[in-house]
Design an enzyme around this catalytic site. Structure first.
Site, PDB file in Angstrom:
ATOM      1  N   ARG A 210       0.840  -1.206   0.000  1.00  0.00           N
ATOM      2  CA  ARG A 210       0.000   0.000   0.000  1.00  0.00           C
ATOM      3  C   ARG A 210       0.872   1.251   0.000  1.00  0.00           C
ATOM      4  O   ARG A 210       0.604   2.217  -0.713  1.00  0.00           O
ATOM      5  CB  ARG A 210      -0.917   0.002   1.217  1.00  0.00           C
ATOM      6  CG  ARG A 210      -1.924  -1.136   1.172  1.00  0.00           C
ATOM      7  CD  ARG A 210      -2.679  -1.230   2.484  1.00  0.00           C
ATOM      8  NE  ARG A 210      -3.533  -2.391   2.508  1.00  0.00           N
ATOM      9  CZ  ARG A 210      -3.815  -3.084   3.600  1.00  0.00           C
ATOM     10  NH1 ARG A 210      -3.301  -2.730   4.762  1.00  0.00           N
ATOM     11  NH2 ARG A 210      -4.610  -4.131   3.535  1.00  0.00           N
ATOM     12  N   PHE A 226     -11.847  -3.005  -5.367  1.00  0.00           N
ATOM     13  CA  PHE A 226     -11.777  -4.086  -4.371  1.00  0.00           C
ATOM     14  C   PHE A 226     -11.038  -3.531  -3.142  1.00  0.00           C
ATOM     15  O   PHE A 226     -10.055  -4.091  -2.676  1.00  0.00           O
ATOM     16  CB  PHE A 226     -11.056  -5.320  -4.914  1.00  0.00           C
ATOM     17  CG  PHE A 226     -11.588  -5.830  -6.227  1.00  0.00           C
ATOM     18  CD1 PHE A 226     -12.709  -6.647  -6.264  1.00  0.00           C
ATOM     19  CD2 PHE A 226     -10.962  -5.501  -7.425  1.00  0.00           C
ATOM     20  CE1 PHE A 226     -13.199  -7.137  -7.469  1.00  0.00           C
ATOM     21  CE2 PHE A 226     -11.440  -5.978  -8.638  1.00  0.00           C
ATOM     22  CZ  PHE A 226     -12.560  -6.796  -8.675  1.00  0.00           C
ATOM     23  N   ASP A 248     -16.061  -1.196  -3.454  1.00  0.00           N
ATOM     24  CA  ASP A 248     -16.107  -2.568  -2.936  1.00  0.00           C
ATOM     25  C   ASP A 248     -17.562  -3.014  -2.899  1.00  0.00           C
ATOM     26  O   ASP A 248     -18.482  -2.190  -2.907  1.00  0.00           O
ATOM     27  CB  ASP A 248     -15.495  -2.656  -1.534  1.00  0.00           C
ATOM     28  CG  ASP A 248     -15.041  -4.075  -1.189  1.00  0.00           C
ATOM     29  OD1 ASP A 248     -13.844  -4.379  -1.369  1.00  0.00           O
ATOM     30  OD2 ASP A 248     -15.895  -4.885  -0.755  1.00  0.00           O
ATOM     31  N   ASP A 298      -7.215  -5.066  -6.718  1.00  0.00           N
ATOM     32  CA  ASP A 298      -6.799  -6.080  -5.729  1.00  0.00           C
ATOM     33  C   ASP A 298      -7.964  -7.030  -5.470  1.00  0.00           C
ATOM     34  O   ASP A 298      -8.532  -7.048  -4.370  1.00  0.00           O
ATOM     35  CB  ASP A 298      -6.353  -5.364  -4.441  1.00  0.00           C
ATOM     36  CG  ASP A 298      -5.808  -6.340  -3.407  1.00  0.00           C
ATOM     37  OD1 ASP A 298      -5.394  -7.451  -3.800  1.00  0.00           O
ATOM     38  OD2 ASP A 298      -5.796  -5.995  -2.211  1.00  0.00           O
ATOM     39  N   CYS A 338      -4.153 -12.803  -5.901  1.00  0.00           N
ATOM     40  CA  CYS A 338      -3.814 -13.605  -4.718  1.00  0.00           C
ATOM     41  C   CYS A 338      -4.182 -15.069  -4.946  1.00  0.00           C
ATOM     42  O   CYS A 338      -4.259 -15.840  -4.000  1.00  0.00           O
ATOM     43  CB  CYS A 338      -4.493 -13.046  -3.477  1.00  0.00           C
ATOM     44  SG  CYS A 338      -6.279 -13.071  -3.575  1.00  0.00           S
TER      45      CYS A 338
HETATM   46  N1  SAH Z   1      -7.421  -4.080  -1.235  1.00  0.00           N
HETATM   47  C1  SAH Z   1      -7.849  -4.582   0.049  1.00  0.00           C
HETATM   48  C2  SAH Z   1      -8.114  -6.072   0.043  1.00  0.00           C
HETATM   49  C3  SAH Z   1      -9.064  -6.538  -1.019  1.00  0.00           C
HETATM   50  S1  SAH Z   1      -9.743  -8.102  -0.756  1.00  0.00           S
HETATM   51  C4  SAH Z   1      -6.848  -4.211   1.118  1.00  0.00           C
HETATM   52  O1  SAH Z   1      -5.780  -3.680   0.812  1.00  0.00           O
HETATM   53  O2  SAH Z   1      -7.147  -4.445   2.291  1.00  0.00           O
HETATM   54  C5  SAH Z   1     -10.958  -8.225  -1.980  1.00  0.00           C
HETATM   55  C6  SAH Z   1     -12.172  -7.353  -1.788  1.00  0.00           C
HETATM   56  O3  SAH Z   1     -12.980  -7.478  -2.948  1.00  0.00           O
HETATM   57  C7  SAH Z   1     -13.084  -7.691  -0.646  1.00  0.00           C
HETATM   58  O4  SAH Z   1     -13.234  -6.545   0.160  1.00  0.00           O
HETATM   59  C8  SAH Z   1     -14.452  -8.050  -1.266  1.00  0.00           C
HETATM   60  O5  SAH Z   1     -15.549  -7.519  -0.537  1.00  0.00           O
HETATM   61  C9  SAH Z   1     -14.358  -7.359  -2.593  1.00  0.00           C
HETATM   62  N2  SAH Z   1     -15.093  -7.937  -3.712  1.00  0.00           N
HETATM   63  C10 SAH Z   1     -15.136  -9.211  -4.126  1.00  0.00           C
HETATM   64  N3  SAH Z   1     -15.786  -9.314  -5.314  1.00  0.00           N
HETATM   65  C11 SAH Z   1     -16.159  -8.055  -5.650  1.00  0.00           C
HETATM   66  C12 SAH Z   1     -16.828  -7.496  -6.760  1.00  0.00           C
HETATM   67  N4  SAH Z   1     -17.241  -8.257  -7.797  1.00  0.00           N
HETATM   68  N5  SAH Z   1     -17.049  -6.170  -6.785  1.00  0.00           N
HETATM   69  C13 SAH Z   1     -16.625  -5.385  -5.759  1.00  0.00           C
HETATM   70  N6  SAH Z   1     -15.961  -5.856  -4.691  1.00  0.00           N
HETATM   71  C14 SAH Z   1     -15.728  -7.166  -4.631  1.00  0.00           C
END
Ligand code: SAH
Length: 394
Positions: A210, A226, A248, A298, A338
């Site tokens: 980050r 995300f 998200d 992400d 991931c």
């Molecule tokens: N970038 C974040 C971690 C992301 S984890 C960090 O640094 O902490 C992945 C995220 O994607 C989760 O919060 C989940 O709620 C979201 N997610 C999963 N599928 C999604 C979609 N189709 N549209 C929007 N968000 C989504």
């Protein structure tokens, strides 16, 4: 004592210290109710000692290669103590109060994840043998880490593969507060809910990435896709972003984001929070011809099994292609996967494919991986699951 006899030639990975014994490598195994197993080559050589998982394709996980090392309370104490001291010695983690303490196979305790979040510990018990040893594990954590409470956030999908029911709740001591504020090794603070949050509460593996991405944020209009609780958004705002759009699907995560921006002193950056499906929103922004200077992708794990890898690559290509189209020339794309089953090489090929279709020239300027509290054991390359490419898009 129960034992496994391997098929001829299948002792090689065991000699190389790979901890998994697949069902196809076994000539003769014990009965389904076995627990601890001695592993022998076809020629009768003692190789290792493991825990038996009768329902999983990974039929046994090796816990020790030492004949005189029993898998008892002391075993867990010794290994957790080692893992803990490795983290405490790492300079980045001196002032942090949130970190992964045990990263399963990569910390030589297959099937066990231990994360520290302030005064609380969140664990995942992912194999049958580990589940049965929860009392020893809890005792070792209590003695070595003196937490206020230990919470079980075992991944139900992985327990399912082991034939175990899901497991969630207080294992020892106090329940964690509904929301808690933790400090990452970067100094950034995050509001988390250990009971209802994702994974064991948060995404510790992205902590350092980050800040690395935020170094490019000055003056940028940033789209954080995300975003979960907005780890990248907060860092980018502190890095001088002109505006942040954070997306998200989880309303709960977005509430925490609101809080974290202020908590970290970045409340003055214009912030648009969007609860939406990223796949749909990127298309909408494309149609509206919205443009950004920095986009972070992400997504969650797309490939949970080998059979899903092909579909996963289509998903990665789709969002990356759309993101490239939304970037102003010279804009920055920080893109992650991931999915352990998607190799760094394959991931790069997918991003290349997206660049060809988007008709953009893309330069990789940084390669990212999981934070150092998620080490990779060379004998277990599967432990390296997070990869990221920071790209300039022309
Ligand atoms: N970038 C974040 C971690 C992301 S984890 C960090 O640094 O902490 C992945 C995220 O994607 C989760 O919060 C989940 O709620 C979201 N997610 C999963 N599928 C999604 C979609 N189709 N549209 C929007 N968000 C989504």
């Amino acid at each position: 004592m129960s034992s496994i006899e391997l098929k001829p030639g299948r002792e090689r990975p065991v000699h190389n210290r790979h901890p998994w014994i697949f069902s196809g490598a076994i000539a003769r195994g014990p009965s389904a109710d076995a627990d601890e197993v001695e592993i022998y080559s076809h020629d009768g050589e003692w190789l290792a000692r493991g825990l038996w998982s009768p329902q999983s394709q990974i039929r046994a996980r090796i816990m020790t290669w030492k004949y005189d090392e029993p898998i008892d309370g002391l075993y867990f104490r010794r290994r957790i103590a080692n893992a803990l001291s490795m983290r405490l010695k790492h300079p980045a983690y001196n002032d942090a109060n949130a970190m992964r303490i045990v990263h399963g196979e990569s910390d030589l305790i297959p099937g066990l994840i231990i994360d520290r979040y302030g005064d609380y510990v969140s664990v995942q018990l992912l194999t049958r043998g580990i589940d049965e040893r929860r009392a020893d594990i809890v005792q070792a954590i209590v003695d070595l880490m003196q937490p206020k409470g230990i919470f079980d956030r075992s991944d139900p999908e992985m327990r399912n593969l082991e034939g175990l029911s899901s497991s969630h709740g207080v294992l020892w001591g106090e329940a964690p507060p509904e929301t808690m504020i933790i400090s990452h090794p970067t100094g950034l603070r995050e509001t988390l809910d250990l009971d209802n949050g994702q994974k064991t509460g948060g995404y510790l593996d992205q902590a350092l990435n980050r800040i690395a991405v935020a170094a490019y944020a000055n003056g940028a209009d940033v789209l954080d896709c995300f975003c979960y609780t907005g780890g990248f958004s907060v860092a980018a705002a502190l890095g001088g972003a002109r505006s942040i759009t954070a997306v998200d699907g989880s309303a709960m995560a977005l509430d925490a984001l609101q809080n974290d921006i202020k908590l970290n002193g970045a409340g003055s950056t214009p912030l648009e929070i969007v609860e939406a499906d990223v796949f749909k929103l990127l298309r909408k922004y494309r149609d509206e011809e919205r443009r950004f200077d920095m986009i972070i992708l992400d997504p969650p794990k797309f490939a949970h099994s080998q059979a899903q890898v092909d579909r996963a690559t289509h998903g990665y290509k789709d969002i990356n292609l759309l993101a490239m189209k939304l970037l102003r020339p010279g804009g920055l794309l920080a893109t992650y996967s991931c999915s352990g089953l998607v190799s760094p090489d394959l991931f790069q090929k997918v991003i290349f494919g997206a660049s060809v279709d988007a008709q953009r020239d893309v330069q990789v300027i940084e390669r990212h991986t999981q934070a150092p509290d998620h080490p990779v054991l060379l004998s277990f390359p599967e432990g390296e699951y997070l990869k990221g490419l920071v790209c300039r898009v022309w």
